[in-house]
Design an enzyme around this catalytic site. Structure first.
Site, PDB file in Angstrom:
ATOM      1  N   THR A  22       0.782  -1.099  -0.093  1.00  0.00           N
ATOM      2  CA  THR A  22      -0.109   0.070   0.105  1.00  0.00           C
ATOM      3  C   THR A  22       0.906   1.192  -0.144  1.00  0.00           C
ATOM      4  O   THR A  22       2.036   1.108   0.340  1.00  0.00           O
ATOM      5  CB  THR A  22      -0.840   0.083   1.275  1.00  0.00           C
ATOM      6  OG1 THR A  22      -0.138  -0.105   2.580  1.00  0.00           O
ATOM      7  CG2 THR A  22      -1.865  -1.065   1.269  1.00  0.00           C
ATOM      8  N   ASP A  23       0.198   2.321  -0.223  1.00  0.00           N
ATOM      9  CA  ASP A  23       0.740   3.753  -0.441  1.00  0.00           C
ATOM     10  C   ASP A  23       0.356   4.402   0.737  1.00  0.00           C
ATOM     11  O   ASP A  23      -0.147   3.901   1.944  1.00  0.00           O
ATOM     12  CB  ASP A  23       0.617   4.597  -1.636  1.00  0.00           C
ATOM     13  CG  ASP A  23      -0.912   4.716  -1.755  1.00  0.00           C
ATOM     14  OD1 ASP A  23      -1.719   4.684  -0.702  1.00  0.00           O
ATOM     15  OD2 ASP A  23      -1.609   5.190  -2.874  1.00  0.00           O
ATOM     16  N   ALA A  24       0.913   5.528   1.090  1.00  0.00           N
ATOM     17  CA  ALA A  24       0.506   6.499   2.315  1.00  0.00           C
ATOM     18  C   ALA A  24      -0.973   6.654   2.471  1.00  0.00           C
ATOM     19  O   ALA A  24      -1.353   6.697   3.659  1.00  0.00           O
ATOM     20  CB  ALA A  24       0.964   7.942   2.170  1.00  0.00           C
TER      21      ALA A  24
END
Length: 143
Positions: A22-24
């Site tokens: 996942t990203d931020a």
């Protein structure tokens, strides 16, 4: 010459979304779908009893991605279970085109078309897909 193949997904692989995917914002980073698709294609080959390392060692060939096109519809999130499908769309003498989807339940999250070429590992030039693999793919499509 390429042969068009009909039918639904030839193979499906369940994948859990982990933190590193996942990203931020807590959604799957867009490029990671390519990793999921690659993993599903590798497991699809394994389902024929074909391991890529053995293929390399015994025949001196490898499969390389030569083209990709992806469309994103909805995000997958941390801890989601998603299903990655593989369907052979076209089969040629030295390449194949697969369509793949990432789904969560009935929802299509991402779909892509990936062209994979067979290359000689000594020269990295295109090489005919070994007959044993062509036959496995054609037999699998007739299900």
């Amino acid at each position: 010459m390429q042969q068009a193949l009909d039918g639904e997904a030839d193979f499906r692989l369940a994948v859990r979304v982990y933190w590193e995917d996942t990203d931020a914002a807590g959604i799957v980073f867009y490029a990671n779908y390519l990793k999921f698709f690659e993993r599903a294609r590798t497991e699809w080959l394994r389902s024929f009893g074909l391991e890529q390392e053995r293929l390399r060692a015994e025949s001196g060939v490898a499969f390389v991605v030569t083209e990709t096109a992806l469309r994103y519809f909805a995000p997958a999130r941390l801890d989601d279970m998603i299903e990655i499908s593989v369907h052979v769309e076209r089969l040629g003498q030295a390449s194949l085109v697969v369509t793949q989807q990432a789904r969560r339940g009935d929802d299509v999250l991402v779909e892509g078309t990936i062209r994979v070429g067979c290359v000689d590992l000594g020269t990295f030039r295109p090489r005919r897909i070994p007959d044993e693999i062509l036959m496995m793919i054609l037999k699998d499509d007739s299900r």
